[in-house]
Scaffold this motif. Structure first.
Motif: not given
Lengths: 312, 203, 250
Positions: C90-95, C147
């Motif tokens: 999940x890109x939101x976890x990484x950004x 993202x």
């Protein structure tokens, strides 16, 4: 309860800022020492969570709606030190991103909701939860602590406004306290249901070892206690000093009325309450406050029973 | 969801946007401080400062309609508190004073937030040596507010598509359960974020 | 050729006792691109987390994970994080940073690079993923594809020798997928890709590992494995379309 800029005068701004900064300083100092690496994203996300929880509206009467403050929720879930930090970041973002609450009033807003609301709410929760060490007891403690913290924060808010000279005690105190005694019921209800939802789905999240050091050291208790007492002395005691006069007037009126009109020996409590209520709203508010506290405390038991029913 | 409804114009180009964050924040705070300290009969100052603020808004190229709508949305909070001052001797004067003062302060903050992205304010906090733990938490929080709002909106839609009653009691219960859900999800997400941080060498 | 990744008898158990990995062994040579497929809960993500040293190091004597010849231990973990770039689902976890620049700069900062170097690294990484000029954007103003590419830039900025990707095409639209595919093809390092997107595996990875219930089921040429209808069906997979058309009688 967010005080905008322009309401507080310089001395109030300075006093509230000093109290807030010192409390925040202690919480940061302690967290810095004790926080584990994995708890840093945890506290950040918890802050975002409180922010979003405040955005969710609950319909009240008519078209109006309200939201929770969440200081007790944060304190119960993550401990008082983290909760102070969390509530402060929430208020800072609300101020600088949403223009909700003033920049120079930030100290006052942090003091009311982030520090007084958190610390007093948490200590009430801790002592009650220790008295009744069951899940249901925790719910009772949370409900009552949420209510008290909301009401006390509003009294502080009123005290700051009065100290700044923009309103009189006789108006600001009853107006703020009475409204927030009702709002506090909402806060108590929501906080308790949220806690129950977490308790039922992920009880492991409420495990002691998971949260960011729940307990306070005795040194912290002393310093935090001193900050709360200083706040009380500055913002609430002016009212207390006016109280004897008020009570005297009330007593005098009741006595006077009885003698003069020759009322029955045991007048109905309602009449007793109405009379001072009409003449001195601030004193009446205190009575209402005590009665309210008792009712809310009793209600908390019913609520806890309702949320965690007896197993058959 | 569009997430720029609050500071939609904070990233456009204008002479005001290019000013340093430290300058803008200090200027705003000094302006607010002066506004609070000055007595009401210094009409000249209030008129002068209003003209200045209007000037800055024009230079900043932010549509006046947008700025005004933000002001009007936030004004009820000011009104609500200031009404308390009416119930005392000379209340009307205090009422007007507060209304003028806090509207100026409010407009100053609206201008500040719309000419300065929050990330710039975070950078500035680092520069003025605010404890790093505080800035880190603030940055993480700012980043994930929008992710959590999206989460909450999805949950709300999922609920709305399955339930038909708009019973107030029901809404209360559902919203409160939702807050619980959001908490659980945030905690789980915090765990994944920690993994992502470590994967790139954090501690 | 020396091996980039060497996994020997890897086992892993979660706190609640579920066995995620039950003794997995394989070798991946430098420069190889390997696909990891399997049904949900097969242990793909757990395996990938081990390759970067995020999960606790091997406790049993006979099991080990080696990256570029170096075994993962508590001491070597810092170097391993730098050598193995991990792209999460999940890109939101990484950004997790407020701006794109800070996010891409996060890795190099942790590895102690100087501010001038970091500026150059971030610029290069963003240019590589086609997002030059996005430095001051906030992650919440980006599209899903953007993202994902910023995440990749953040990983590339650490200059990893091995790239490990967990479901890189999840939540991407066809254009985003196409762009990501060609981007991945342009990166010469060793790559390990776990995905349900079998078309992607066929296109990018000559070799594939099949996992199910924490066990290694098959390891071989992608085209051979993914054309095996029986193998695919028993492990919750299916023959991808692009291979089906090659064998209309299958």
């Amino acid at each position: 309860m967010h005080i905008p800029d322009g309401f507080l005068d310089t001395k109030t701004i300075v006093a509230t800022s000093i109290l807030s900064v010192s409390a925040l300083g202690i919480s940061l100092h302690r967290l810095k020492k004790q926080i584990l690496p994995h708890q840093i994203p945890l506290v950040g996300l918890a802050a975002a969570f409180v922010f979003v929880a405040q955005m969710l509206n609950f319909p009240v009467i008519g078209g109006t709606s309200g939201h929770i403050i969440g200081s007790v929720l944060a304190a119960v879930l993550l401990g008082p030190n983290a909760a102070i930090l969390i509530m402060t970041t929430v208020l800072v973002v609300q101020c600088f991103l949403f223009a909700d609450g003033g920049v120079l009033s930030l100290g006052a807003n942090i003091l009311n909701m982030g520090i007084i609301g958190t610390l007093v709410g948490y200590s009430i929760y801790r002592s009650l939860a220790r008295l009744i060490p069951t899940d249901r007891g925790r719910l009772v403690a949370i409900a009552f602590a949420s209510w008290c913290s909301t009401v006390l924060a509003s009294i502080f808010c009123a005290g700051e406004l009065v100290w700044s000279g923009i309103a009189s005690w006789q108006i600001a105190f009853p107006a703020m306290a009475n409204i927030h005694m009702l709002i506090g019921i909402g806060e108590a209800l929501i906080t308790t249901i949220v806690f129950t939802a977490i308790l039922k789905t992920k009880p492991e999240f409420l495990h002691q070892s998971f949260t960011v050091n729940l307990s306070l050291t005795s040194r912290e208790i002393i310093i935090y206690g001193a900050i709360v007492i200083m706040g009380l002395l500055i913002f609430v005691s002016p009212f207390i000093s006016e109280l004897p006069d008020g009570l005297e007037t009330v007593a005098h009126q009741i006595g006077f009325d009885r003698n003069a009109v020759g009322q029955p020996l045991f007048p109905s409590p309602l009449a007793d309450y109405q009379l001072p209520g009409m003449s001195i709203p601030a004193v009446a508010t205190i009575f209402v406050g005590f009665i309210g506290a008792v009712i809310v405390f009793g209600g908390s038991f019913l609520l806890a029973r309702f949320l965690i029913p007896n197993k058959k | 969801m569009r997430h720029d409804f609050i500071d939609r114009y904070s990233r456009i180009e204008s002479p005001v946007h290019q000013l340093s964050t430290g300058f803008k924040v200090s200027a705003a705070i000094i302006l607010i401080l002066c506004t609070i300290l000055l007595p009401i009969h210094s009409y000249g100052y209030f008129i002068l400062i209003s003209i200045c603020l209007i000037g800055v808004s024009i230079i900043s190229r932010i549509p006046a309609k947008y700025l005004l709508s933000r002001l009007i949305i936030l004004e009820p909070f000011v009104l609500g508190v200031s009404i308390l001052s009416l119930f005392q001797p000379k209340g009307e004067i205090i009422f007007v004073t507060i209304l003028v003062k806090s509207s100026i302060c409010l407009y100053t903050i609206i201008l500040l937030t719309n000419t300065t992205p929050f990330s710039k304010i975070l950078d500035w906090l680092k520069v003025i040596h605010i404890p790093s733990l505080f800035v880190t938490i603030l940055a993480l929080m700012y980043r994930y507010i929008f992710v959590l709002i999206d989460d909450a909106e999805r949950m709300e839609r999922a609920r709305a598509s399955r339930s038909f009653s708009t019973n107030k009691r029901q809404i209360w219960k559902i919203r409160a359960m939702m807050i619980g859900q959001i908490f659980i999800r945030s905690i789980e997400r915090a765990d994944r974020i920690y993994s992502a941080m470590r994967a790139r060498g954090w501690k | 050729m020396s091996s980039a990744i060497e996994v020997k008898n890897l086992q892993y158990e979660y706190h609640d006792g579920t066995k995620a990995l039950r003794g997995i062994s394989f070798n991946i040579a430098e420069g190889e691109c390997v696909g990891v497929i399997g049904p949900n809960g097969a242990g793909k993500s757990t395996l990938l987390l081990h390759l970067n040293g995020i999960l606790p190091a091997a406790s049993k004597v006979d099991q080990s994970v080696k990256v570029m010849g170096q075994e993962i231990t508590n001491e070597s973990r810092g170097i391993i994080h730098q050598m193995v770039g991990l792209l999460f689902q999940n890109p939101d976890d990484q950004l997790f940073c407020p701006t794109v620049f800070e996010d891409v700069a996060f890795g190099p900062q942790q590895f102690g690079k100087s501010p001038e170097d970091i500026n150059q690294i971030v610029f290069d990484a963003l240019e590589h993923v086609g997002l030059a000029g996005y430095e001051h954007r906030s992650p919440h103003h980006l599209s899903g594809g953007e993202k994902q590419r910023v995440c990749l830039a953040g990983v590339l900025a650490c200059k990893p020798k091995v790239l490990v990707l967990d479901e890189p095409t999840k939540d991407l639209d066809p254009r985003g997928k196409r762009e990501l595919k060609s981007l991945l093809q342009s990166i010469p390092s060793t790559k390990i890709i776990a995905s349900h997107d079998l078309e992607l595996i066929v296109e990018l990875c000559p070799r594939t590992i099949v996992l199910d219930k924490g066990e290694l089921i098959a390891d071989g040429f992608t085209v051979d494995l993914l054309r095996n209808g029986e193998l695919m069906l028993t492990h919750g997979l299916e023959i991808p379309h692009c291979l089906r058309h090659l064998h209309p009688h299958n």
